[in-house]
Scaffold this motif. Structure first.
Motif, PDB file in Angstrom:
ATOM      1  N   MET A   1      53.720  39.503  28.082  1.00  0.00           N
ATOM      2  CA  MET A   1      52.862  38.530  28.746  1.00  0.00           C
ATOM      3  C   MET A   1      52.664  37.379  27.769  1.00  0.00           C
ATOM      4  O   MET A   1      52.341  37.589  26.608  1.00  0.00           O
ATOM      5  N   ASP A   2      52.842  36.168  28.267  1.00  0.00           N
ATOM      6  CA  ASP A   2      52.706  35.028  27.359  1.00  0.00           C
ATOM      7  C   ASP A   2      51.226  34.683  27.126  1.00  0.00           C
ATOM      8  O   ASP A   2      50.332  35.203  27.775  1.00  0.00           O
ATOM      9  N   GLU A   3      51.030  33.800  26.181  1.00  0.00           N
ATOM     10  CA  GLU A   3      49.682  33.461  25.722  1.00  0.00           C
ATOM     11  C   GLU A   3      48.817  32.834  26.822  1.00  0.00           C
ATOM     12  O   GLU A   3      47.619  33.099  26.921  1.00  0.00           O
ATOM     13  N   THR A   4      49.426  32.033  27.674  1.00  0.00           N
ATOM     14  CA  THR A   4      48.694  31.372  28.754  1.00  0.00           C
ATOM     15  C   THR A   4      48.160  32.390  29.757  1.00  0.00           C
ATOM     16  O   THR A   4      47.007  32.305  30.183  1.00  0.00           O
ATOM     17  N   VAL A   5      48.993  33.347  30.115  1.00  0.00           N
ATOM     18  CA  VAL A   5      48.582  34.381  31.068  1.00  0.00           C
ATOM     19  C   VAL A   5      47.477  35.237  30.459  1.00  0.00           C
ATOM     20  O   VAL A   5      46.479  35.537  31.120  1.00  0.00           O
ATOM     21  N   ALA A   6      47.617  35.605  29.191  1.00  0.00           N
ATOM     22  CA  ALA A   6      46.588  36.393  28.509  1.00  0.00           C
ATOM     23  C   ALA A   6      45.262  35.635  28.492  1.00  0.00           C
ATOM     24  O   ALA A   6      44.198  36.221  28.739  1.00  0.00           O
ATOM     25  N   GLU A   7      45.319  34.337  28.234  1.00  0.00           N
ATOM     26  CA  GLU A   7      44.102  33.520  28.213  1.00  0.00           C
ATOM     27  C   GLU A   7      43.459  33.448  29.595  1.00  0.00           C
ATOM     28  O   GLU A   7      42.237  33.509  29.728  1.00  0.00           O
ATOM     29  N   PHE A   8      44.286  33.348  30.626  1.00  0.00           N
ATOM     30  CA  PHE A   8      43.766  33.313  31.992  1.00  0.00           C
ATOM     31  C   PHE A   8      43.057  34.630  32.320  1.00  0.00           C
ATOM     32  O   PHE A   8      41.982  34.640  32.919  1.00  0.00           O
TER      33      PHE A   8
ATOM     34  N   ASP B   1      40.563  45.049  25.306  1.00  0.00           N
ATOM     35  CA  ASP B   1      41.145  46.310  25.789  1.00  0.00           C
ATOM     36  C   ASP B   1      41.813  46.130  27.151  1.00  0.00           C
ATOM     37  O   ASP B   1      42.914  46.638  27.393  1.00  0.00           O
ATOM     38  N   LEU B   2      41.150  45.392  28.036  1.00  0.00           N
ATOM     39  CA  LEU B   2      41.699  45.178  29.371  1.00  0.00           C
ATOM     40  C   LEU B   2      42.951  44.298  29.324  1.00  0.00           C
ATOM     41  O   LEU B   2      43.928  44.566  30.032  1.00  0.00           O
ATOM     42  N   VAL B   3      42.947  43.291  28.474  1.00  0.00           N
ATOM     43  CA  VAL B   3      44.130  42.437  28.343  1.00  0.00           C
ATOM     44  C   VAL B   3      45.299  43.250  27.781  1.00  0.00           C
ATOM     45  O   VAL B   3      46.444  43.105  28.243  1.00  0.00           O
ATOM     46  N   LEU B   4      45.032  44.133  26.827  1.00  0.00           N
ATOM     47  CA  LEU B   4      46.098  44.992  26.288  1.00  0.00           C
ATOM     48  C   LEU B   4      46.683  45.896  27.372  1.00  0.00           C
ATOM     49  O   LEU B   4      47.908  46.083  27.440  1.00  0.00           O
ATOM     50  N   LEU B   5      45.816  46.456  28.216  1.00  0.00           N
ATOM     51  CA  LEU B   5      46.309  47.271  29.326  1.00  0.00           C
ATOM     52  C   LEU B   5      47.189  46.451  30.265  1.00  0.00           C
ATOM     53  O   LEU B   5      48.228  46.924  30.730  1.00  0.00           O
ATOM     54  N   CYS B   6      46.768  45.231  30.531  1.00  0.00           N
ATOM     55  CA  CYS B   6      47.547  44.349  31.408  1.00  0.00           C
ATOM     56  C   CYS B   6      48.889  44.001  30.770  1.00  0.00           C
ATOM     57  O   CYS B   6      49.908  43.928  31.458  1.00  0.00           O
TER      58      CYS B   6
ATOM     59  N   ASN C   1      50.763  35.778  38.466  1.00  0.00           N
ATOM     60  CA  ASN C   1      50.393  36.123  39.836  1.00  0.00           C
ATOM     61  C   ASN C   1      49.323  37.223  39.852  1.00  0.00           C
ATOM     62  O   ASN C   1      48.361  37.154  40.619  1.00  0.00           O
ATOM     63  N   ASP C   2      49.467  38.232  38.989  1.00  0.00           N
ATOM     64  CA  ASP C   2      48.468  39.303  38.899  1.00  0.00           C
ATOM     65  C   ASP C   2      47.121  38.753  38.429  1.00  0.00           C
ATOM     66  O   ASP C   2      46.068  39.147  38.933  1.00  0.00           O
ATOM     67  N   ALA C   3      47.172  37.831  37.474  1.00  0.00           N
ATOM     68  CA  ALA C   3      45.939  37.196  36.982  1.00  0.00           C
ATOM     69  C   ALA C   3      45.281  36.383  38.083  1.00  0.00           C
ATOM     70  O   ALA C   3      44.058  36.399  38.236  1.00  0.00           O
ATOM     71  N   ALA C   4      46.096  35.689  38.861  1.00  0.00           N
ATOM     72  CA  ALA C   4      45.562  34.883  39.959  1.00  0.00           C
ATOM     73  C   ALA C   4      44.902  35.772  41.011  1.00  0.00           C
ATOM     74  O   ALA C   4      43.851  35.422  41.551  1.00  0.00           O
ATOM     75  N   ILE C   5      45.489  36.921  41.278  1.00  0.00           N
ATOM     76  CA  ILE C   5      44.901  37.846  42.245  1.00  0.00           C
ATOM     77  C   ILE C   5      43.556  38.358  41.746  1.00  0.00           C
ATOM     78  O   ILE C   5      42.600  38.457  42.516  1.00  0.00           O
TER      79      ILE C   5
END
Length: 120
Positions: free
Chosen positions: A1-8, A51-56, A64-68
């Motif tokens: 997962m790239d940095e932008t998605v992780a930040e979102f 912790d949640l970002v690591l799971l993701c 798309n998952d972040a947007a949902i």
């Protein structure tokens, strides 16, 4: 997962009140019940977010998952959200433009700038 998605993901999770965290994450449905049980929801929110970002990341979450997740949060808090809607089509056979494209561009740009300013 790239940095932008992780930040979102981080920003979206930080918006969720702790009292609603489990409910919203379950409604999102991306993380399994077993994965959610491995997370300590009694820790500080910043640690919980990590912790949640690591799971993701492990599940290879996408933008798309972040947007949902953001949509699920918005559905729970729809009374707090301001929506702007634009109609950009015309009926078959209509010759008249329904909107001024330049006006639309200016309006859309202002809304986007305001949203990005609030996002930072």
């Amino acid at each position: 997962m790239d940095e932008t998605v992780a930040e979102f993901f981080k920003r979206t999770i930080l918006k969720i009140p702790m009292t609603e965290m489990m409910t919203i994450l379950k409604a999102w449905g991306f993380l399994s019940e077993n994965q959610l049980q491995t997370v300590n929801f009694r820790q500080r929110k910043e640690s919980l977010v990590q912790d949640l970002v690591l799971l993701c990341e492990k599940k290879r979450a996408s933008l798309n998952d972040a947007a949902i997740l953001d949509i699920v949060y918005t559905q729970f808090h729809r009374h707090q959200k301001v929506w702007d809607v634009f109609r950009m089509s015309r009926e078959p056979g209509e010759d008249i433009d329904l909107f001024d494209m330049e006006q639309f561009k200016r309006s859309f740009k202002k809304i986007l700038q305001r949203a990005l300013k609030n996002f930072n």
